[in-house]
Motif scaffolding. Sequence first.
Motif, PDB file in Angstrom:
ATOM      1  N   GLU A  10       0.827  -1.200   0.000  1.00 41.45           N
ATOM      2  CA  GLU A  10       0.000   0.000   0.000  1.00 41.45           C
ATOM      3  C   GLU A  10       0.865   1.255   0.000  1.00 41.45           C
ATOM      4  O   GLU A  10       1.898   1.319   0.686  1.00 41.45           O
ATOM      5  CB  GLU A  10      -0.928   0.020   1.227  1.00 41.45           C
ATOM      6  N   HIS A  11       0.424   2.250  -0.769  1.00 42.21           N
ATOM      7  CA  HIS A  11       1.008   3.583  -0.745  1.00 42.21           C
ATOM      8  C   HIS A  11      -0.028   4.531  -0.150  1.00 42.21           C
ATOM      9  O   HIS A  11      -1.189   4.525  -0.582  1.00 42.21           O
ATOM     10  CB  HIS A  11       1.367   4.060  -2.164  1.00 42.21           C
ATOM     11  N   TRP A  12       0.376   5.349   0.809  1.00 43.57           N
ATOM     12  CA  TRP A  12      -0.523   6.322   1.424  1.00 43.57           C
ATOM     13  C   TRP A  12      -0.032   7.731   1.126  1.00 43.57           C
ATOM     14  O   TRP A  12       1.131   8.067   1.388  1.00 43.57           O
ATOM     15  CB  TRP A  12      -0.592   6.131   2.940  1.00 43.57           C
ATOM     16  N   ILE A  13      -0.920   8.586   0.603  1.00 50.93           N
ATOM     17  CA  ILE A  13      -0.603   9.990   0.354  1.00 50.93           C
ATOM     18  C   ILE A  13      -1.587  10.842   1.149  1.00 50.93           C
ATOM     19  O   ILE A  13      -2.814  10.739   0.936  1.00 50.93           O
ATOM     20  CB  ILE A  13      -0.702  10.349  -1.144  1.00 50.93           C
ATOM     21  N   VAL A  14      -1.102  11.686   2.059  1.00 45.20           N
ATOM     22  CA  VAL A  14      -1.962  12.518   2.889  1.00 45.20           C
ATOM     23  C   VAL A  14      -2.438  13.721   2.081  1.00 45.20           C
ATOM     24  O   VAL A  14      -1.633  14.458   1.507  1.00 45.20           O
ATOM     25  CB  VAL A  14      -1.232  12.979   4.163  1.00 45.20           C
ATOM     26  N   VAL A  15      -3.751  13.910   2.043  1.00 39.49           N
ATOM     27  CA  VAL A  15      -4.342  15.045   1.343  1.00 39.49           C
ATOM     28  C   VAL A  15      -4.576  16.209   2.307  1.00 39.49           C
ATOM     29  O   VAL A  15      -4.300  17.369   1.997  1.00 39.49           O
ATOM     30  CB  VAL A  15      -5.663  14.640   0.668  1.00 39.49           C
ATOM     31  N   SER A  16      -5.073  15.910   3.497  1.00 39.13           N
ATOM     32  CA  SER A  16      -5.266  16.929   4.523  1.00 39.13           C
ATOM     33  C   SER A  16      -5.290  16.276   5.894  1.00 39.13           C
ATOM     34  O   SER A  16      -5.608  15.086   6.021  1.00 39.13           O
ATOM     35  CB  SER A  16      -6.576  17.700   4.294  1.00 39.13           C
TER      36      SER A  16
ATOM     37  N   GLU B 207      -5.155   6.032  -0.796  1.00 41.25           N
ATOM     38  CA  GLU B 207      -4.458   4.757  -0.642  1.00 41.25           C
ATOM     39  C   GLU B 207      -4.428   4.055  -1.996  1.00 41.25           C
ATOM     40  O   GLU B 207      -5.465   3.878  -2.630  1.00 41.25           O
ATOM     41  CB  GLU B 207      -5.164   3.874   0.381  1.00 41.25           C
ATOM     42  N   VAL B 208      -3.251   3.686  -2.429  1.00 40.29           N
ATOM     43  CA  VAL B 208      -3.083   2.923  -3.662  1.00 40.29           C
ATOM     44  C   VAL B 208      -2.605   1.523  -3.280  1.00 40.29           C
ATOM     45  O   VAL B 208      -1.503   1.365  -2.740  1.00 40.29           O
ATOM     46  CB  VAL B 208      -2.086   3.583  -4.625  1.00 40.29           C
ATOM     47  N   GLN B 209      -3.447   0.523  -3.550  1.00 46.47           N
ATOM     48  CA  GLN B 209      -3.100  -0.868  -3.268  1.00 46.47           C
ATOM     49  C   GLN B 209      -2.600  -1.533  -4.548  1.00 46.47           C
ATOM     50  O   GLN B 209      -3.136  -1.286  -5.631  1.00 46.47           O
ATOM     51  CB  GLN B 209      -4.314  -1.638  -2.752  1.00 46.47           C
ATOM     52  N   SER B 210      -1.600  -2.370  -4.415  1.00 50.02           N
ATOM     53  CA  SER B 210      -1.127  -3.149  -5.559  1.00 50.02           C
ATOM     54  C   SER B 210      -0.732  -4.532  -5.083  1.00 50.02           C
ATOM     55  O   SER B 210      -0.159  -4.696  -4.001  1.00 50.02           O
ATOM     56  CB  SER B 210       0.073  -2.460  -6.222  1.00 50.02           C
ATOM     57  N   GLY B 211      -1.089  -5.523  -5.881  1.00 48.90           N
ATOM     58  CA  GLY B 211      -0.764  -6.890  -5.494  1.00 48.90           C
ATOM     59  C   GLY B 211      -1.626  -7.899  -6.224  1.00 48.90           C
ATOM     60  O   GLY B 211      -2.454  -7.555  -7.062  1.00 48.90           O
ATOM     61  N   SER B 212      -1.428  -9.162  -5.876  1.00 42.95           N
ATOM     62  CA  SER B 212      -2.115 -10.240  -6.579  1.00 42.95           C
ATOM     63  C   SER B 212      -3.542 -10.449  -6.112  1.00 42.95           C
ATOM     64  O   SER B 212      -4.358 -11.021  -6.828  1.00 42.95           O
ATOM     65  CB  SER B 212      -1.331 -11.543  -6.391  1.00 42.95           C
TER      66      SER B 212
END
Length: 468
Positions: free
Chosen positions: A398-404, A446-451
């Motif tokens: 998972e990648h997490w990017i805070v918006v606020s 949240e960007v999830q990547s995987g099988s």
Amino acid sequence: MRAVIMAGGSGSRLWPSSRGLYPKQFLSLCGDETMLQTTLQRVAGLNDDGLSVICNEEHRFIVAQQAQAFGASSDAIILEPQGRNTAPAIALAAFEALDSIGGDCLLLVMAADHLIEDVDAFHAAVAKAKIQADAGKLVTFGIVPESPHTGYGYIQRGAALADDAFVVSRFVEKPDEATAKIYVDEGEYYWNSGMFLFSAQLYLEELKAHRPDIYDACEKAYAGKSRDADFLRVDKAAFAACPDDSIDYAVMEKTDKAAVVPLSAGWSDVGAWSSLWEVGEGDTSGNVFSGDVLSHNTTNSYVRAEHRLVATVGLDNVVVVETNDAVLVAAKDKVQEVKSIVNELKAQNRSEFLHHRHVYRPWGVYDSIDNGDRYQVKRITVKPGAKLSVQMHHHRAEHWIVVSGTAKVTIGEKTIMLTENQSTYIPIGEVHALENPGKIPLELIEVQSGSYLGEDDIVRFEDRYGRA
């Protein structure tokens, strides 16, 4: 008197706005408040012996949050491990009331998803019913019929009692059109509202007399209870063994203590989209619109736009309901058949029968805004002071990017603070947690990547909401 609000439901009759994990009692359909909150408002001042809400375990946090947001305090949120209809549910509420109050009390039982427009008339009817309940009657409220409706069961009144109440002569199943017209013309029949007022002790005595199997199962289930904050959990195995039956079949049709109080208060069970057309404020063409709607040459229709513009041209007697992931178009006189669509969605194992794109959690909400092969993007909102479970995933990173807002992130043994425009990465198999330590909502992408990206790929090690 203690208010008992039954907040179960499968979310099928008002699909696509209503879903399995978010049925209609949690929706704002007739105003700014949800139907549950409107019901809480309706019983304010009537529940001097407290308030109980009965709901499915999956809905417990929604019930607690909506009650808290409305300023209502529940003495018990009773969780049903599985649906067993109204007779067992009310039995649990009766056992809980006798246990917590320490003596007998009256139970004012109602559904969380009904509409009553004239609250003063409802309160007046409750006052009349209380006289009969104090005199040892099991009182039901009969709706004075406005038309020969075939979607409701009926109650035939018998001998008159004091204060505009009557002995119940019989309960009648949903009739055909011709029979319903006869009932309305005779003037002795009422729609069955599914609302009741009676002594907790008397209800249990009558249940034990007429359905001892239900009584025994509920008694065992309640005896194995446990409390978790505001939630009361009963013994799952004992309750699973309880027969499924309604209060009408189990008690009211068998007892000799049933009474009915007429109620004329603008009542509706909002059992179909056509009900909202019936109770809504129509325009000069007979249309009821909600949201951003433009129409041309459209008549006698109900259109609900929840997220975007909906335009109609040349339609008559239709229902159109738009949500962010589904649209329903139906003939207004066929909306009861929406259950067939829900059953088909369930048979195909599609998520639309169960939840919306917005999924509510005790810590906040997430919105699945995009997905594809081996990736999924969510917009996550975490309430101030809330924390997701300490967890890990076997199949996704998972990648997490805070918006606020501010995020407190734990990854393995390391804890970091992230603010607007900052990000972090959680590898597959890494134990992690997300918390909002701030005073404003935390918004992140949240960007999830995987099988495999299913929600069941979560191993919880610690959770403040009891889900670990």
